[in-house]
Scaffold this motif. Structure first.
Motif, PDB file in Angstrom:
ATOM      1  N   ALA A 171       8.550 -19.200 -96.004  1.00 48.27           N
ATOM      2  CA  ALA A 171       9.378 -19.557 -97.160  1.00 48.27           C
ATOM      3  C   ALA A 171       9.677 -18.326 -98.013  1.00 48.27           C
ATOM      4  CB  ALA A 171       8.681 -20.623 -97.990  1.00 48.27           C
ATOM      5  N   GLU A 172       8.682 -17.445 -98.195  1.00 49.12           N
ATOM      6  CA  GLU A 172       8.901 -16.216 -98.970  1.00 49.12           C
ATOM      7  C   GLU A 172       9.879 -15.287 -98.254  1.00 49.12           C
ATOM      8  OE1 GLU A 172       7.746 -15.081-102.036  1.00 49.12           O
ATOM      9  OE2 GLU A 172       7.323 -17.236-102.223  1.00 49.12           O
ATOM     10  N   ILE A 173       9.743 -15.196 -96.930  1.00 50.56           N
ATOM     11  CA  ILE A 173      10.653 -14.341 -96.166  1.00 50.56           C
ATOM     12  C   ILE A 173      12.076 -14.888 -96.258  1.00 50.56           C
ATOM     13  CG2 ILE A 173      11.248 -13.603 -93.819  1.00 50.56           C
ATOM     14  CD1 ILE A 173       8.238 -13.459 -93.244  1.00 50.56           C
ATOM     15  N   ASP A 207       4.830 -32.763 -89.029  1.00 51.97           N
ATOM     16  CA  ASP A 207       6.106 -33.233 -89.558  1.00 51.97           C
ATOM     17  C   ASP A 207       6.596 -32.367 -90.717  1.00 51.97           C
ATOM     18  OD1 ASP A 207       6.088 -35.302 -87.741  1.00 51.97           O
ATOM     19  OD2 ASP A 207       5.040 -36.656 -89.097  1.00 51.97           O
ATOM     20  N   GLY A 208       5.699 -31.517 -91.263  1.00 51.48           N
ATOM     21  CA  GLY A 208       6.096 -30.700 -92.394  1.00 51.48           C
ATOM     22  C   GLY A 208       6.738 -29.373 -92.017  1.00 51.48           C
ATOM     23  N   VAL A 209       6.880 -29.111 -90.721  1.00 44.97           N
ATOM     24  CA  VAL A 209       7.499 -27.858 -90.277  1.00 44.97           C
ATOM     25  C   VAL A 209       9.017 -27.996 -90.359  1.00 44.97           C
ATOM     26  CG1 VAL A 209       7.720 -26.223 -88.380  1.00 44.97           C
ATOM     27  CG2 VAL A 209       5.569 -27.445 -88.731  1.00 44.97           C
ATOM     28  N   PRO A 210       9.705 -27.067 -91.027  1.00 53.53           N
ATOM     29  CA  PRO A 210      11.173 -27.141 -91.083  1.00 53.53           C
ATOM     30  C   PRO A 210      11.778 -27.153 -89.683  1.00 53.53           C
ATOM     31  CG  PRO A 210      10.329 -25.499 -92.621  1.00 53.53           C
ATOM     32  CD  PRO A 210       9.169 -25.938 -91.795  1.00 53.53           C
ATOM     33  N   TRP A 212      14.401 -12.225 -97.513  1.00 57.14           N
ATOM     34  CA  TRP A 212      15.075 -11.648 -96.340  1.00 57.14           C
ATOM     35  C   TRP A 212      15.639 -12.811 -95.512  1.00 57.14           C
ATOM     36  CZ3 TRP A 212      10.104 -10.266 -97.894  1.00 57.14           C
ATOM     37  CH2 TRP A 212       9.962  -8.988 -98.429  1.00 57.14           C
ATOM     38  N   PRO A 213      16.675 -13.427 -95.967  1.00 56.94           N
ATOM     39  CA  PRO A 213      17.156 -14.663 -95.331  1.00 56.94           C
ATOM     40  C   PRO A 213      17.610 -14.504 -93.883  1.00 56.94           C
ATOM     41  CG  PRO A 213      18.730 -13.851 -96.963  1.00 56.94           C
ATOM     42  CD  PRO A 213      17.497 -13.035 -97.135  1.00 56.94           C
ATOM     43  N   ASP A 214      17.953 -13.300 -93.457  1.00 50.95           N
ATOM     44  CA  ASP A 214      18.419 -13.099 -92.088  1.00 50.95           C
ATOM     45  C   ASP A 214      17.304 -12.712 -91.124  1.00 50.95           C
ATOM     46  OD1 ASP A 214      21.039 -13.648 -92.836  1.00 50.95           O
ATOM     47  OD2 ASP A 214      21.391 -11.557 -93.432  1.00 50.95           O
ATOM     48  N   LEU A 215      16.079 -12.604 -91.615  1.00 47.11           N
ATOM     49  CA  LEU A 215      14.965 -12.178 -90.764  1.00 47.11           C
ATOM     50  C   LEU A 215      14.328 -13.408 -90.099  1.00 47.11           C
ATOM     51  CD1 LEU A 215      13.078  -9.928 -89.768  1.00 47.11           C
ATOM     52  CD2 LEU A 215      11.695 -10.278 -91.842  1.00 47.11           C
ATOM     53  N   PRO A 216      14.379 -13.502 -88.768  1.00 47.09           N
ATOM     54  CA  PRO A 216      13.793 -14.664 -88.078  1.00 47.09           C
ATOM     55  C   PRO A 216      12.262 -14.634 -88.115  1.00 47.09           C
ATOM     56  CG  PRO A 216      14.658 -13.117 -86.479  1.00 47.09           C
ATOM     57  CD  PRO A 216      15.048 -12.592 -87.825  1.00 47.09           C
ATOM     58  N   VAL A 217      11.673 -15.845 -88.180  1.00 45.49           N
ATOM     59  CA  VAL A 217      10.216 -15.999 -88.221  1.00 45.49           C
ATOM     60  C   VAL A 217       9.804 -16.950 -87.109  1.00 45.49           C
ATOM     61  CG1 VAL A 217       8.228 -16.773 -89.569  1.00 45.49           C
ATOM     62  CG2 VAL A 217      10.129 -15.596 -90.704  1.00 45.49           C
ATOM     63  N   LEU A 218       8.783 -16.565 -86.353  1.00 40.54           N
ATOM     64  CA  LEU A 218       8.215 -17.395 -85.299  1.00 40.54           C
ATOM     65  C   LEU A 218       6.802 -17.796 -85.722  1.00 40.54           C
ATOM     66  CD1 LEU A 218       8.224 -18.633 -82.450  1.00 40.54           C
ATOM     67  CD2 LEU A 218       7.489 -16.395 -81.568  1.00 40.54           C
ATOM     68  N   LEU A 219       6.557 -19.109 -85.812  1.00 40.99           N
ATOM     69  CA  LEU A 219       5.258 -19.627 -86.238  1.00 40.99           C
ATOM     70  C   LEU A 219       4.391 -19.855 -85.009  1.00 40.99           C
ATOM     71  CD1 LEU A 219       3.845 -20.579 -88.919  1.00 40.99           C
ATOM     72  CD2 LEU A 219       4.494 -22.898 -88.234  1.00 40.99           C
ATOM     73  N   ALA A 235      -2.531 -21.108 -89.936  1.00 46.92           N
ATOM     74  CA  ALA A 235      -3.720 -21.396 -90.749  1.00 46.92           C
ATOM     75  C   ALA A 235      -4.360 -20.091 -91.209  1.00 46.92           C
ATOM     76  CB  ALA A 235      -4.714 -22.240 -89.955  1.00 46.92           C
ATOM     77  N   MET A 236      -3.876 -19.574 -92.326  1.00 48.17           N
ATOM     78  CA  MET A 236      -4.441 -18.360 -92.916  1.00 48.17           C
ATOM     79  C   MET A 236      -4.829 -18.656 -94.360  1.00 48.17           C
ATOM     80  SD  MET A 236      -1.869 -15.361 -91.508  1.00 48.17           S
ATOM     81  CE  MET A 236      -0.432 -16.045 -92.338  1.00 48.17           C
ATOM     82  N   PRO A 237      -5.905 -18.024 -94.852  1.00 48.50           N
ATOM     83  CA  PRO A 237      -6.308 -18.269 -96.239  1.00 48.50           C
ATOM     84  C   PRO A 237      -5.309 -17.677 -97.229  1.00 48.50           C
ATOM     85  CG  PRO A 237      -7.653 -16.535 -95.257  1.00 48.50           C
ATOM     86  CD  PRO A 237      -6.817 -17.112 -94.158  1.00 48.50           C
ATOM     87  N   HIS A 238      -5.247 -18.291 -98.417  1.00 45.74           N
ATOM     88  CA  HIS A 238      -4.421 -17.835 -99.546  1.00 45.74           C
ATOM     89  C   HIS A 238      -2.918 -18.068 -99.331  1.00 45.74           C
ATOM     90  CE1 HIS A 238      -8.133 -16.167-100.955  1.00 45.74           C
ATOM     91  NE2 HIS A 238      -8.184 -15.266 -99.980  1.00 45.74           N
ATOM     92  N   MET A 239      -2.420 -17.771 -98.128  1.00 41.47           N
ATOM     93  CA  MET A 239      -1.001 -17.999 -97.849  1.00 41.47           C
ATOM     94  C   MET A 239      -0.855 -18.406 -96.381  1.00 41.47           C
ATOM     95  SD  MET A 239       2.281 -15.414 -98.155  1.00 41.47           S
ATOM     96  CE  MET A 239       2.046 -15.182 -99.915  1.00 41.47           C
ATOM     97  N   THR A 240      -0.388 -19.619 -96.134  1.00 40.53           N
ATOM     98  CA  THR A 240      -0.211 -20.083 -94.768  1.00 40.53           C
ATOM     99  C   THR A 240       1.042 -19.473 -94.153  1.00 40.53           C
ATOM    100  OG1 THR A 240       1.137 -22.002 -95.379  1.00 40.53           O
ATOM    101  CG2 THR A 240      -1.263 -22.287 -95.412  1.00 40.53           C
TER     102      THR A 240
END
Length: 529
Positions: A464-466, A486-489, A470-477, A453-458
């Motif tokens: 999604a931008e990463i 339910d909207g989390v990939p 940078w498709p090989d860069l892992p992201v931890l939410l 929950a961040m303003p301007h860009m969640t």
């Protein structure tokens, strides 16, 4: 002269009136003598009430009233009202010949002689049952809509508050964890530290309740052994109750699991037990029972066909009257004193049951105690055995370069401190845009840990931008509030706030496999353009 005119001319006024009354079939129209005896009966009366004229003429009209209305003297009061006020009009239940009830609109008018004396009454009855039922359905639908809108608004408000609480608790608990490693072995300092941690943990428990009520807390459905779960909580429950209360467990021999979230089920049970305790001022016995039941068709519980386990908590306390029972699961409704209850406990239990595919039910009467029943769908025993197998814990990697992203400076500072304490190099960004800029200008970043929950860009938008660049860069939410879980990939891992250093290490270990060698130092790997 036309035929109709000749017929009208040949009929007396009384004949024309009788012809009109006999033609009406949607209204019961009949006459009463001054004592209330039926003296005439039209086809509409037979259709509405079920009696033929030969069955009812000469009978008292009170037979159309319910037993309770007759006992209250309403038939006599109706005639007296018509006599003294010139008209009686009401809506109420009436009884047909077959004993069934219908909702009737009734008008009674007095019939007066030329000298003004009462010679009888004209009575008209209309069956309004269908209209009343339709009106009740409309009112219930409208009430349900209003309640749904109110619950949605409260959910949004509660979820937002819980988000802010999670950020505060993240900073407090994380800092306390890091502080504990640096405190001297001073018993007084350690006692104060432990007290602070307990206070923060209570805050986390309240936040979890708020998130469960708001349906913003991710639930993990799994096969759960209820007896094992309850026995594992017995000591905690007993401490919560105190010595004046006894716990009795009534479990079947067959240990069939339920399909639910274990953590939320523990929270629900603890809430029910504490409510039972609060209903017994001078101590008593609380019975926690479990039974299995197969639902084969529609019933009052509104359960879908299938096998269910009912976890119940019974007490012998003060119970609830009908009004309290009706409002018991409303959010923020509580009968406890100020500061002794949030009013979210039962609404949270209700939400857990609904999300699990079950139901939460309360049975209570004033002075006779309460039974709270949590109905949950049964799971296969094989699923429980599979859950019981310990999953291999990934070893925490060493020497990572981690980009931490959070719009709250307190949380961001805390996350960076955790990463550095674990031996990683940490970069910090306070927004999604700043994180993307750092990624463009910096090479060697192994993983991104971002708030949602961040303003301007969640966080999801940043992920999604990463993935695009940078498709090989892992992201931890990392989040404590997900507006739409339910909207989390499915391939995006989620770390629930507030998290500990061990939680973060485990997630990083699952995301980035440990490397046997890291030939490049942190300073050499973090190059800024």
């Amino acid at each position: 002269m036309e035929q109709s005119e000749r017929l009208a001319a040949s009929l007396s006024e009384e004949g024309r009136y009788r012809l009109l009354v006999e033609a009406v079939v949607d209204y019961a129209i009949y006459m009463l003598d001054p004592a209330g005896i039926v003296t005439s009966w039209n086809p509409g009366a037979e259709r509405v009430k079920g009696y033929a004229a030969s069955e009812i003429i000469g009978q008292h009209f009170s037979r159309f009233y319910t037993e309770e209305d007759r006992a209250a003297g309403l038939p006599a009061k109706a005639l007296e009202t018509a006599r003294t006020e010139g008209k009686f009009e009401s809506e109420n239940w009436r009884v047909r010949k077959d004993g069934s009830r219908f909702w009737a609109y009734v008008v009674i008018d007095p019939i007066r002689a030329p000298d003004g004396g009462i010679v009888g009454f004209a009575k008209v009855t209309r069956d309004l049952t269908e209209r009343r039922d339709a009106q009740l359905v409309l009112e219930r639908t409208r009430e349900a809509l209003v309640q749904s809108q109110k619950m949605d608004a409260l959910g949004q408000l509660t979820g937002g508050i819980a988000h802010d609480f999670n950020n505060l608790l993240m900073a407090v608990l994380g800092s306390l964890e890091l502080m504990r490693k640096r405190l001297p072995d001073d018993p007084k300092l350690l006692a104060l530290h432990e007290n602070a941690v307990k206070g923060a943990e209570r805050g986390r428990a309240l936040t979890n309740r708020m998130l469960a009520f708001a349906r913003r807390k991710e639930a993990v459905a799994e096969a759960v052994s209820v007896p094992a779960l309850v026995r594992g909580m017995t000591e905690l429950i007993q401490r919560s109750l105190g010595p004046a209360y006894d716990i009795e467990l009534r479990f079947p021999l067959v240990d069939r699991p339920v399909l639910s979230d274990a953590n939320q089920l523990e929270m629900a049970l603890l809430n029910l037990v504490v409510n039972a305790r609060d209903a017994m001022y001078d101590g008593g016995r609380i019975v926690i029972a479990l039974r299995e039941e197969a639902v084969t068709g529609p019933d009052d519980r509104r359960l879908q066909p299938g096998s269910y386990l009912c976890l119940s908590v019974s007490d012998t306390g003060i119970g609830m009257d009908e009004e309290t029972l009706r409002r018991a699961v409303e959010p923020f409704f509580t009968t406890k004193g100020i500061g002794k209850g949030t009013g979210l406990g039962l609404s949270m239990v209700h939400g857990i049951a609904e999300r699990s595919g079950g139901r939460f039910m309360l049975r209570s009467r004033a002075g006779e105690g309460t039974v709270a029943e949590l109905w949950l769908p049964a799971a296969d025993r094989a699923a429980l055995d599979e859950e019981a197998r310990p999953a291999p814990q990934p070893s925490a990697p060493a020497g990572l370069v981690v980009l931490a992203v959070d719009d709250d400076p307190l949380v961001l500072t805390n996350t960076v401190a955790m990463l550095e304490d674990m031996g990683h190099a940490a970069l910090a960004a306070e927004s999604g845009a700043e994180a993307l800029d750092l990624l463009r200008r910096t090479s060697g970043i192994d993983v991104v840990v971002t708030d949602q929950a961040m303003p301007h860009m969640t966080g999801l938008q940043l992920a999604a931008e990463i993935a695009r660049h940078w498709p090989d860069l892992p992201v931890l939410l990392a989040t404590g509030y997900m507006p739409d879980p339910d909207g989390v990939p499915l391939d995006l891992p989620v770390l629930e706030k507030p998290f500990t250093e061990a939680d973060l290490a485990a997630r990083l270990g699952a995301l980035v496999p440990p490397r046997s060698e890291r030939l490049i130092s942190f300073a050499g790997r973090v190059r800024r353009g």
